[in-house]
Design a protein around this motif. Structure first.
Motif, PDB file in Angstrom:
ATOM      1  N   GLY A  11       1.015  -1.305   0.096  1.00 49.90           N
ATOM      2  CA  GLY A  11      -0.025  -0.165  -0.154  1.00 49.90           C
ATOM      3  C   GLY A  11       0.790   1.479  -0.179  1.00 49.90           C
ATOM      4  N   ASP A  12       1.866   1.198  -0.574  1.00 47.68           N
ATOM      5  CA  ASP A  12       2.871   2.363  -0.612  1.00 47.68           C
ATOM      6  C   ASP A  12       3.046   2.849  -1.863  1.00 47.68           C
ATOM      7  N   LEU A  13       2.379   2.341  -2.866  1.00 46.62           N
ATOM      8  CA  LEU A  13       2.589   3.069  -4.309  1.00 46.62           C
ATOM      9  C   LEU A  13       1.922   4.212  -4.480  1.00 46.62           C
ATOM     10  N   HIS A  14       2.185   5.212  -5.542  1.00 42.84           N
ATOM     11  CA  HIS A  14       1.406   6.136  -5.883  1.00 42.84           C
ATOM     12  C   HIS A  14       0.333   5.357  -6.627  1.00 42.84           C
ATOM     13  N   VAL A  15      -0.909   5.723  -6.447  1.00 44.84           N
ATOM     14  CA  VAL A  15      -1.882   5.303  -7.455  1.00 44.84           C
ATOM     15  C   VAL A  15      -1.772   5.844  -8.850  1.00 44.84           C
ATOM     16  N   LEU A  16      -1.574   7.141  -9.090  1.00 45.64           N
ATOM     17  CA  LEU A  16      -1.251   7.697 -10.155  1.00 45.64           C
ATOM     18  C   LEU A  16      -0.099   8.724 -10.230  1.00 45.64           C
ATOM     19  N   ASP A  17       0.675   8.333 -11.123  1.00 42.35           N
ATOM     20  CA  ASP A  17       1.915   9.105 -11.658  1.00 42.35           C
ATOM     21  C   ASP A  17       1.834   9.641 -13.012  1.00 42.35           C
ATOM     22  N   VAL A  18       1.916  11.054 -13.236  1.00 42.97           N
ATOM     23  CA  VAL A  18       1.834  11.735 -14.645  1.00 42.97           C
ATOM     24  C   VAL A  18       3.278  12.342 -14.471  1.00 42.97           C
ATOM     25  N   SER A  19       3.997  12.041 -15.564  1.00 43.92           N
ATOM     26  CA  SER A  19       5.084  12.695 -15.829  1.00 43.92           C
ATOM     27  C   SER A  19       5.362  13.410 -17.030  1.00 43.92           C
ATOM     28  N   THR A  20       5.687  14.745 -17.065  1.00 46.45           N
ATOM     29  CA  THR A  20       6.173  15.485 -18.435  1.00 46.45           C
ATOM     30  C   THR A  20       5.058  15.154 -19.620  1.00 46.45           C
ATOM     31  N   LEU A  21       3.760  15.352 -19.117  1.00 46.24           N
ATOM     32  CA  LEU A  21       2.779  14.931 -20.417  1.00 46.24           C
ATOM     33  C   LEU A  21       2.688  16.102 -21.191  1.00 46.24           C
ATOM     34  N   VAL A  22       2.654  15.663 -22.404  1.00 47.48           N
ATOM     35  CA  VAL A  22       2.590  16.671 -23.732  1.00 47.48           C
ATOM     36  C   VAL A  22       1.498  16.387 -24.446  1.00 47.48           C
ATOM     37  N   CYS A  23       0.700  17.016 -24.786  1.00 45.98           N
ATOM     38  CA  CYS A  23      -0.512  16.955 -25.666  1.00 45.98           C
ATOM     39  C   CYS A  23      -0.932  18.431 -26.446  1.00 45.98           C
ATOM     40  N   ALA A  24      -1.055  17.927 -27.804  1.00 41.36           N
ATOM     41  CA  ALA A  24      -1.301  19.019 -28.580  1.00 41.36           C
ATOM     42  C   ALA A  24      -2.454  18.784 -29.469  1.00 41.36           C
ATOM     43  N   TYR A  25      -3.250  19.834 -29.962  1.00 37.27           N
ATOM     44  CA  TYR A  25      -4.384  19.645 -30.674  1.00 37.27           C
ATOM     45  C   TYR A  25      -3.977  20.146 -32.083  1.00 37.27           C
ATOM     46  N   ARG A  26      -4.364  19.375 -33.148  1.00 40.46           N
ATOM     47  CA  ARG A  26      -4.085  19.971 -34.649  1.00 40.46           C
ATOM     48  C   ARG A  26      -4.966  21.220 -34.844  1.00 40.46           C
ATOM     49  N   THR A  27      -4.579  22.224 -35.788  1.00 34.90           N
ATOM     50  CA  THR A  27      -5.451  22.974 -36.033  1.00 34.90           C
ATOM     51  C   THR A  27      -5.937  23.005 -37.423  1.00 34.90           C
ATOM     52  N   ASP A  28      -6.879  24.006 -37.827  1.00 33.86           N
ATOM     53  CA  ASP A  28      -7.120  23.858 -39.254  1.00 33.86           C
ATOM     54  C   ASP A  28      -6.281  24.008 -40.083  1.00 33.86           C
ATOM     55  N   GLY A  29      -5.159  24.621 -39.798  1.00 34.67           N
ATOM     56  CA  GLY A  29      -3.930  24.794 -40.787  1.00 34.67           C
ATOM     57  C   GLY A  29      -3.146  23.552 -40.821  1.00 34.67           C
ATOM     58  N   GLY A  31      -0.561  23.735 -38.501  1.00 36.14           N
ATOM     59  CA  GLY A  31       0.240  23.785 -37.183  1.00 36.14           C
ATOM     60  C   GLY A  31      -0.764  22.863 -36.051  1.00 36.14           C
ATOM     61  N   ALA A  32      -0.213  22.898 -34.721  1.00 36.23           N
ATOM     62  CA  ALA A  32      -0.829  22.437 -33.627  1.00 36.23           C
ATOM     63  C   ALA A  32      -0.692  23.364 -32.298  1.00 36.23           C
ATOM     64  N   LYS A  33      -1.525  23.237 -31.715  1.00 36.07           N
ATOM     65  CA  LYS A  33      -1.675  24.053 -30.176  1.00 36.07           C
ATOM     66  C   LYS A  33      -1.407  23.133 -29.282  1.00 36.07           C
ATOM     67  N   THR A  34      -0.319  23.437 -28.698  1.00 32.33           N
ATOM     68  CA  THR A  34      -0.104  22.735 -27.377  1.00 32.33           C
ATOM     69  C   THR A  34      -0.720  23.069 -26.200  1.00 32.33           C
ATOM     70  N   VAL A  35      -1.417  22.201 -25.754  1.00 33.40           N
ATOM     71  CA  VAL A  35      -2.497  22.359 -24.530  1.00 33.40           C
ATOM     72  C   VAL A  35      -1.655  22.039 -23.190  1.00 33.40           C
ATOM     73  N   LEU A  36      -0.952  20.768 -23.167  1.00 29.41           N
ATOM     74  CA  LEU A  36      -0.362  20.417 -22.102  1.00 29.41           C
ATOM     75  C   LEU A  36       1.184  20.443 -22.504  1.00 29.41           C
ATOM     76  N   ASP A  37       2.151  21.077 -21.686  1.00 31.09           N
ATOM     77  CA  ASP A  37       3.483  21.308 -21.991  1.00 31.09           C
ATOM     78  C   ASP A  37       4.525  20.667 -20.716  1.00 31.09           C
ATOM     79  N   GLY A  38       4.363  19.516 -20.638  1.00 36.04           N
ATOM     80  CA  GLY A  38       5.280  18.870 -19.554  1.00 36.04           C
ATOM     81  C   GLY A  38       4.682  18.844 -18.163  1.00 36.04           C
ATOM     82  N   VAL A  39       3.299  18.395 -17.991  1.00 33.99           N
ATOM     83  CA  VAL A  39       2.478  18.234 -16.826  1.00 33.99           C
ATOM     84  C   VAL A  39       2.857  17.192 -15.863  1.00 33.99           C
ATOM     85  N   SER A  40       3.293  17.183 -14.663  1.00 34.95           N
ATOM     86  CA  SER A  40       3.721  16.301 -13.717  1.00 34.95           C
ATOM     87  C   SER A  40       2.796  16.289 -12.649  1.00 34.95           C
ATOM     88  N   PHE A  41       2.624  15.388 -12.105  1.00 38.60           N
ATOM     89  CA  PHE A  41       1.855  15.194 -10.760  1.00 38.60           C
ATOM     90  C   PHE A  41       1.507  13.804 -10.395  1.00 38.60           C
TER      91      PHE A  41
END
Length: 262
Positions: A11-29, A31-41
């Motif tokens: 019972g000593d683990l983190h239930v959830l580990d998120v590390s340096t998460l990156v996520c981008a949405y593609r635009t109409d052109g 390019g892409a819009k970065t929504v998450l830029d290295g999220v960790s918790f």
């Protein structure tokens, strides 16, 4: 009352580990819009982390990535010590360990199934198709403050607060180590919001379920979360014990939300 399945015998683990998460949405052109830029918790066993940020700032994107409904572009996600991104094949090992309660509680139900049928579906997952103990469904409803008269009703016959209570009962029916709540009270009136939040807090304490609580409302987060992570500009700009962060905010965005709670 059944309790959440622990991630490990110790019972000593983190239930959830998120590390340096990156996520981008593609635009109409092109390019892409970065929504998450290295999220960790991380979220500890039995803990409740409140993730706060402005609408459209990437909170629900994090929820979908954690729940396996969306693949990020980079980073790592581990649940109960098992890497589920980039090793997405491992998700098959985690059936029932992550449940999600949506902002749109109506989307949690099949409109042609009764409350009993909807809850039984979840219980059968936990029982691997075995028999459902007598009285289990009624007890589940009682745990969320509803009576047995709800069993034979359809979702359209319930109020918003009642549907969200049933959705919570269904999410907890498999005793998940992790429950992701994505703005679960935003469509409810203020009185019902408080009742649902207090219900979540009491059930979390009784079952020991780890919770990732996503909201743009600092009052809701302060009410039930022992820790807070502040999302701004696609990054976690501040995190720590909720009371400490709100009492001594360092980032300008955190200062603004702390003033709203003062």
């Amino acid at each position: 009352m059944p309790t959440a399945r622990p991630c490990s015998a110790e019972g000593d683990l983190h239930v959830l580990d998120v590390s340096t998460l990156v996520c981008a949405y593609r635009t109409d052109g092109n390019g892409a819009k970065t929504v998450l830029d290295g999220v960790s918790f991380s979220v500890d066993e039995g803990g409740c982390l409140g993730l706060i940020g402005d609408s459209g700032g990437g909170k629900s994107t994090i929820a979908r990535c954690v729940a396996g409904l969306m693949r990020p572009d980079a980073g790592r996600i581990s649940i109960c010590g098992t890497n589920v991104f980039p090793d997405v094949k491992n998700r098959r090992m985690l059936a029932g360990k992550v449940q999600m309660l949506y902002q749109d509680h109506a989307a949690s139900f099949d409109p042609i199934m009764t409350v009993r049928e909807s809850l039984e579906e979840g219980v059968r997952v936990r029982a691997n198709g075995g028999a459902i103990p007598a009285g289990r469904i009624v007890r589940m409803l009682e745990e969320v403050g509803l009576g047995p008269d709800m069993c034979d009703k359809f979702p359209r016959q319930l109020s918003g607060g009642e549907r969200q209570r049933v959705a919570l009962a269904r999410s907890l029916s498999v005793d998940p180590p992790l429950l992701v709540l994505d703005e679960p009270t935003s469509s409810l009136d203020e009185v019902t919001q408080v009742k649902i939040l207090d219900l979540v807090a009491s059930m979390q304490q009784a079952k020991g379920t780890a919770i990732l609580f996503i909201s743009h409302d600092i009052t809701s987060i302060a009410r039930i979360c022992d820790r807070i992570a502040v999302l701004c500009g696609g990054r976690i700009v501040e995190s720590g014990p909720t009371a400490s962060v709100l009492a001594n905010p360092s980032h300008p965005y955190t200062k603004r939300i702390a003033e709203l709670h003062a």
